[in-house]
Scaffold this active site. Structure first.
Site, PDB file in Angstrom:
ATOM      1  CG  HIS A   1      -2.008   0.881   1.498  1.00  0.00           C
ATOM      2  ND1 HIS A   1      -1.812   2.102   1.857  1.00  0.00           N
ATOM      3  CD2 HIS A   1      -3.133   0.757   1.179  1.00  0.00           C
ATOM      4  CE1 HIS A   1      -2.725   2.999   1.739  1.00  0.00           C
ATOM      5  NE2 HIS A   1      -3.971   2.071   1.451  1.00  0.00           N
TER       6      HIS A   1
ATOM      7  CG  ASP B   1       0.436  -2.477   6.301  1.00  0.00           C
ATOM      8  OD1 ASP B   1      -0.702  -2.833   6.713  1.00  0.00           O
ATOM      9  OD2 ASP B   1       0.356  -1.716   5.287  1.00  0.00           O
TER      10      ASP B   1
ATOM     11  CD  GLN C   1      -6.919  -4.611   3.908  1.00  0.00           C
ATOM     12  OE1 GLN C   1      -7.983  -5.266   4.251  1.00  0.00           O
ATOM     13  NE2 GLN C   1      -7.121  -3.273   3.714  1.00  0.00           N
TER      14      GLN C   1
ATOM     15  CE  LYS D   1      -7.302  -0.414   6.326  1.00  0.00           C
ATOM     16  NZ  LYS D   1      -8.057   0.067   5.161  1.00  0.00           N
TER      17      LYS D   1
ATOM     18  CB  CYS E   1      -3.655   3.236  -1.530  1.00  0.00           C
ATOM     19  SG  CYS E   1      -4.804   4.413  -1.112  1.00  0.00           S
TER      20      CYS E   1
HETATM   21  N1  PMP Z   1      -1.586  -0.963   4.494  1.00  0.00           N
HETATM   22  C1  PMP Z   1      -2.677  -1.517   3.759  1.00  0.00           C
HETATM   23  C2  PMP Z   1      -2.453  -2.900   3.407  1.00  0.00           C
HETATM   24  C3  PMP Z   1      -4.025  -1.171   3.943  1.00  0.00           C
HETATM   25  O1  PMP Z   1      -5.081  -1.897   3.199  1.00  0.00           O
HETATM   26  C4  PMP Z   1      -4.473   0.202   4.376  1.00  0.00           C
HETATM   27  C5  PMP Z   1      -5.684   0.852   4.195  1.00  0.00           C
HETATM   28  N2  PMP Z   1      -6.394   0.854   2.947  1.00  0.00           N
HETATM   29  C6  PMP Z   1      -3.118   0.883   5.130  1.00  0.00           C
HETATM   30  C7  PMP Z   1      -1.878   0.518   5.034  1.00  0.00           C
HETATM   31  C8  PMP Z   1      -3.344   2.431   5.537  1.00  0.00           C
HETATM   32  O2  PMP Z   1      -4.523   2.405   6.692  1.00  0.00           O
HETATM   33  P1  PMP Z   1      -5.091   3.529   7.050  1.00  0.00           P
HETATM   34  O3  PMP Z   1      -5.608   4.324   5.994  1.00  0.00           O
HETATM   35  O4  PMP Z   1      -5.876   3.239   8.145  1.00  0.00           O
HETATM   36  O5  PMP Z   1      -3.705   4.509   7.894  1.00  0.00           O
END
Ligand code: PMP
Length: 403
Positions: free
Chosen positions: A122, A199, A202, A225, A361
Site C-alpha cells: 500500500h 503492515d 488487512q 478496519k 492505493c
Molecule cells: N496498509 C494496507 C495494506 C491497507 O489496506 C491500508 C488501508 N487501506 C493501509 C495500510 C493504511 O491504513 P490507514 O489508512 O487506516 O492508515
C-alpha cells in the site's frame, strides 16, 4: 460457526436501504462497520467520564486513564505482545509506519543503507520510505512478484547484503487478498540480523495475530478496519527497538522533564504518544477487539474464507472475468471484459452494493499488473452468501448493459 443473522442485528448501519435496495456492504477492506457495543463505548466516554487522561488528579481523569490503559491491555492480549508498553497508540497504520520510518530511520539509517519493501505494498508502506530516502540517501529494494502474484521468496533472499537494515512488508495484500508468508519472511530477515515491520492493516481483522509466534519487530494496524472507530491505530514495537529509537512527535506527555537547555523523554509507551491521545477512540478500540474475541477470530476467519471462496467460484462463471491473484483471505479483486472499474462500481452502487474501485492505493502494483485499477469486494463477519449472490447478479447485469 458465526450466527450472521444475529451479528447483523448488532450493526445498525446495515439495516438501511440505498437507492431503495438493501445495503450490501462489501467494502470492508477500506473500513468495517461498527457494532452497537463499540458505538456505545465511545458515547459512554463523552456522556459519563470524559476528562483528559494521565495528567488529572480528579476522579473523571482517573476513570478515563484507567479505561484507556485497560484498552492497551486488551490490545496487548489481542496481538500477543509481551508487554503493554510495547503497544503505542497512533492514528492508524499510516501513522504507525511513518513513526517507524521517522524514528527508526532517524536513529539507525544513513546514506547507503537499504530497506526492503515489496511490490504489493500500500502507498503507506512505500511513500514514508521514499521520503526517508530523499532525506537520508537510503536505497529501497523491492521484493518482486511471481507469475501467481505471490511474493517471490527466492528473489527476496537475494536482496540481502551487509547494508540491509530493515524489511517492511504487508501481511495481507489489500488488492489481491493474498496472505504473505510473513513468518518465513521474518525468519529469513532475522537470520541476517535484520528487523522486520509488518503492515497488519488487512490481517488483524481476519487472522489470529500473535507477536510471540510471528516474532515481528514492528506491527502496524488500524482500528477502523477491525470494527473500531476511525482515527485510532496501533504500532507494536519490541521494547528493545522502541527504547533505542528517538521519539516521533514532541510535546506533552512524552517527556519526563523539560527545560530550555534539555529535555528528557518519558518511558514507553508514552515516549511515542505526544499530546492528548484519542482516548475515546482507544477505549472503543478495546471494545471492538473484545467484540472480535467474543465471536472468535477463527470463526470470523472461517466465515470470511468461505465467502471469499464462494465469491471466487461464482465470479469465475461470469464471461470475461479476470480475478487477480489467488485470494485466500477476505478480499477479491477483479475486472470484467473491458468494463472500467468505476463504471462497474457505479452500476453496483445503484443496486445498493458497495464495492471499492480504482488503484486501492497500490499504484506500483497496478503498474506491474498492467491495469489502471480493479473492482474489489471485501468481506467481514456480517456478510452473507446472499450478498455474494447479489454481487454476482449485479455484475452480470452490468455485463449485459455493456455488451
Ligand atoms: N496498509 C494496507 C495494506 C491497507 O489496506 C491500508 C488501508 N487501506 C493501509 C495500510 C493504511 O491504513 P490507514 O489508512 O487506516 O492508515
Amino acid at each position: 460457526m458465526l450466527n450472521t443473522e444475529e451479528i447483523r442485528k448488532e450493526f445498525p448501519i446495515l439495516e438501511q436501504k440505498v437507492y431503495g435496495k438493501p445495503l450490501v456492504y462489501l467494502d470492508n477492506a477500506a473500513t468495517t462497520q461498527k457494532p452497537q457495543s463499540v458505538i456505545d463505548a465511545q458515547n459512554e466516554v463523552y456522556t459519563t467520564f470524559n476528562a483528559n487522561v494521565h495528567r488529572g488528579i480528579h476522579h473523571l481523569s482517573q476513570v478515563a486513564t484507567e479505561a484507556m490503559e485497560q484498552a492497551r491491555h486488551t490490545v496487548r492480549e489481542f496481538i500477543g505482545a509481551a508487554h503493554s508498553h510495547e503497544v503505542v497508540f497512533t492514528r492508524g497504520t499510516t501513522e504507525s509506519i511513518n513513526l517507524v520510518a521517522s524514528s527508526f530511520g532517524g536513529t539507525f539509517l544513513k546514506s547507503g543503507d537499504e530497506v526492503i519493501i515489496s511490490a504489493m505494498e500500500h502507498h503507506s508502506n512505500i511513500v514514508p520510505w521514499q521520503m526517508l530516502r530523499d532525506r537520508t540517501g537510503i536505497t529501497l529494494r523491492i521484493i518482486p512478484l511471481t507469475a501467481e502474484c505471490t511474493l517471490d521468496i527466492d528473489a527476496y533472499k537475494k536482496l540481502f547484503n551487509e547494508r540491509t537494515r530493515l524489511v517492511c512488508v504487508t501481511h495481507v495484500s489489500n488488492v489481491l487478498g493474498v496472505t504473505n508468508p510473513v513468518k518465513e519472511i521474518i525468519g529469513i530477515a532475522h537470520s541476517h540480523n535484520v528487523p522486520v515491520l509488518i503492515d497488519g492493516a488487512q490481517s488483524t481483522p481476519h487472522i489470529k495475530i500473535d507477536m510471540q509466534e510471528l516474532d515481528a519487530d514492528f506491527f502496524a494496524f488500524s482500528g477502523h478496519k477491525v470494527y473500531a472507530p476511525t482515527g485510532i491505530g496501533v504500532l507494536y514495537g519490541k521494547e528493545k527497538w522502541l527504547n533505542a529509537m528517538q521519539p516521533y512527535h514532541g510535546g506533552g506527555e512524552m517527556i519526563k522533564s523539560v527545560s530550555f537547555e534539555k529535555t528528557t523523554y518519558n518511558t514507553l509507551p508514552y515516549k511515542f504518544e505526544a499530546g492528548t491521545p484519542d482516548y475515546a477512540g482507544i477505549i472503543a478500540l478495546g471494545k471492538a477487539l473484545e467484540w472480535v474475541k467474543s465471536k472468535g477470530i477463527e470463526n470470523i476467519a472461517a466465515h470470511e474464507h468461505m465467502l471469499t471462496q464462494y465469491a471466487v467460484e461464482q465470479l469465475q462463471k461470469i464471461e470475461g472475468m479476470r480475478i487477480f491473484g489467488k485470494p485466500d483471505g477476505a478480499a477479491v479483486s477483479f475486472l470484467v471484459g473491458n468494463i472500467h472499474p468505476a463504471d462497474m462500481g457505479t452500476i453496483l452502487d445503484h443496486l445498493g452494493i458497495a464495492v471499492r474501485t480504482g488503484h486501492h492505493c497500490a499504484q506500483p502494483l497496478m503498474g506491474i499488473l498492467g491495469i489502471p485499477g480493479t473492482v474489489r469486494a471485501s468481506f467481514a463477519a456480517y456478510n452473507t452468501k446472499e450478498e455474494v449472490d447479489a454481487l454476482v447478479k449485479g455484475i452480470e447485469r452490468a455485463s449485459r448493459m455493456f455488451a
